[in-house]
Design a protein around this motif. Structure first.
Motif, PDB file in Angstrom:
ATOM      1  N   VAL A 193    -106.162  84.255 -85.037  1.00  0.00           N
ATOM      2  CA  VAL A 193    -107.133  84.150 -83.952  1.00  0.00           C
ATOM      3  C   VAL A 193    -106.595  83.265 -82.834  1.00  0.00           C
ATOM      4  O   VAL A 193    -106.653  83.621 -81.644  1.00  0.00           O
ATOM      5  N   VAL A 194    -106.071  82.083 -83.193  1.00  0.00           N
ATOM      6  CA  VAL A 194    -105.527  81.155 -82.194  1.00  0.00           C
ATOM      7  C   VAL A 194    -104.334  81.787 -81.474  1.00  0.00           C
ATOM      8  O   VAL A 194    -104.234  81.739 -80.234  1.00  0.00           O
TER       9      VAL A 194
ATOM     10  N   SER B 152    -100.401  76.251 -67.541  1.00  0.00           N
ATOM     11  CA  SER B 152    -100.487  77.571 -68.165  1.00  0.00           C
ATOM     12  C   SER B 152    -100.845  77.411 -69.637  1.00  0.00           C
ATOM     13  O   SER B 152    -100.587  76.371 -70.244  1.00  0.00           O
ATOM     14  N   VAL B 153    -101.420  78.462 -70.222  1.00  0.00           N
ATOM     15  CA  VAL B 153    -101.832  78.409 -71.620  1.00  0.00           C
ATOM     16  C   VAL B 153    -100.654  78.153 -72.553  1.00  0.00           C
ATOM     17  O   VAL B 153    -100.818  77.547 -73.622  1.00  0.00           O
ATOM     18  N   THR B 154     -99.465  78.602 -72.193  1.00  0.00           N
ATOM     19  CA  THR B 154     -98.305  78.401 -73.061  1.00  0.00           C
ATOM     20  C   THR B 154     -97.858  76.940 -73.109  1.00  0.00           C
ATOM     21  O   THR B 154     -97.011  76.580 -73.928  1.00  0.00           O
ATOM     22  N   GLN B 155     -98.448  76.101 -72.265  1.00  0.00           N
ATOM     23  CA  GLN B 155     -98.117  74.679 -72.278  1.00  0.00           C
ATOM     24  C   GLN B 155     -98.903  73.938 -73.357  1.00  0.00           C
ATOM     25  O   GLN B 155     -98.646  72.764 -73.620  1.00  0.00           O
TER      26      GLN B 155
ATOM     27  N   ALA C 279    -108.400  73.705 -76.931  1.00  0.00           N
ATOM     28  CA  ALA C 279    -107.293  73.106 -76.183  1.00  0.00           C
ATOM     29  C   ALA C 279    -106.534  74.172 -75.400  1.00  0.00           C
ATOM     30  O   ALA C 279    -106.139  73.949 -74.255  1.00  0.00           O
ATOM     31  N   ALA C 280    -106.354  75.341 -76.014  1.00  0.00           N
ATOM     32  CA  ALA C 280    -105.647  76.429 -75.332  1.00  0.00           C
ATOM     33  C   ALA C 280    -106.416  76.872 -74.097  1.00  0.00           C
ATOM     34  O   ALA C 280    -105.834  77.069 -73.022  1.00  0.00           O
ATOM     35  N   GLN C 281    -107.746  77.031 -74.219  1.00  0.00           N
ATOM     36  CA  GLN C 281    -108.514  77.532 -73.081  1.00  0.00           C
ATOM     37  C   GLN C 281    -108.606  76.500 -71.949  1.00  0.00           C
ATOM     38  O   GLN C 281    -108.811  76.862 -70.798  1.00  0.00           O
TER      39      GLN C 281
END
Length: 305
Positions: free
Chosen positions: A8-9, A140-143, A184-186
């Protein structure tokens, strides 16, 4: 459940990363090839090395120090699941916020603490580097999982998570860390959806969002933590802004995106993923260290010329 929550994450990060690309949020210097590479490297090392190594060391240590302690708190999860989950989440977030704040605080007077903080600053620095030298980089989300090579080993909240897992709080660990990972990702995604509510024409919507921002960390709050300026030391919690507000005194609520993201990069950091991620010279973060390092670089350039 572990595989499902991990999926999911991961799916959330992949989907939002694709959205950033197709919506143009990575163009015009907002995200560079170096950003993509360091995100892949940091996430790979976290999953394949740091987290398994930490769990192994904790398991070996607790097994030898406290034989038979594995799973000893499983009863707590079974009998009081929701109170245990809430307590775990709040304690973990407080520990994370405290040491994250330490990495951003002014230099302490104590020499030993200066060295400790220098290690934290060195390890956390990659998380705040975005884009190139043109100052066009954005969050960015990849950070989300980007940090230096030592970060996982020195942040006590990660150890707290894994100790609880060893002691038998398996479902609590999985659900809490999965939720925190997604949240945290969002907050790292380049979308700032909360600004719609902060700048809504209806006053009651704006006031409600303002109030909620004192309790929960929303994207723009974390984006300002990644800004260049005073707000870089603000909003140090990942999910519970109430700690920033009532305990740390670091709450900053803004109604627009930051003008400039990321800390100033050195030339070698901007050109080399390995030097950005595996930077190890902690002396540069000690008093006068940056000036000495700059002088050495200038001397090397002069000799080369």
């Amino acid at each position: 459940m572990d595989k499902q929550l991990t999926l999911v994450v991961t799916a959330f990060i992949v989907i939002t990363a694709i959205w950033e690309v197709f919506s143009g949020r990575t163009r015009n210097g907002r995200k560079t090839k170096q950003d993509w590479k360091v995100a892949f490297l940091a996430t790979l090392v976290m999953v394949a090395v740091q987290r398994p190594l930490m769990l192994l060391l904790i398991t070996l240590g607790l097994t030898n120090l406290f034989p038979g302690s594995a799973g000893s708190l499983a009863w707590l999860e079974k009998q009081y699941f929701w109170p245990t989950l809430i307590a775990f989440f709040c304690i973990e977030e407080f520990i994370h916020g405290s040491f994250h704040l330490f990495a951003h605080s002014r230099r302490p007077k104590n020499k030993v603490l200066q060295w400790v903080q220098a290690l934290y600053k060195m390890s956390h620095r990659p998380h705040h580097l975005a884009g190139g030298q043109d100052n066009k980089g954005q969050l960015s989300v990849t950070q989300t999982f980007v940090n230096g090579w030592a970060w996982w080993m020195i942040m006590p909240n990660y150890a707290f998570q894994l100790v609880c897992l060893y002691l038998g709080l398996v479902e609590v660990f999985l659900i809490a860390t999965a939720f925190k990972g997604i949240w945290a990702a969002q907050t790292h995604v380049n979308w700032n959806w909360d600004l719609y509510f902060h700048n809504h024409p209806w006053a009651w919507v704006r006031k409600t969002m303002w109030g909620l921002s004192h309790i929960i960390t929303f994207p723009t709050q974390h984006h300002h933590h990644h800004s260049r300026g005073p707000n870089s030391a603000k909003n140090v919690t990942a999910t519970l802004a109430i700690y920033d507000w009532l305990i740390f005194g670091t709450l900053a609520i803004e109604k627009e995106k930051p003008e400039i993201y990321g800390w100033r990069q050195k030339d070698d950091e901007a050109s080399s993923v390995l030097k950005r991620y595996f930077f190890w010279d902690v002396r540069q973060f000690m008093p006068g260290g940056a000036a000495k390092a700059k002088k050495k670089r200038e001397e090397k350039l002069a000799k080369a010329a």
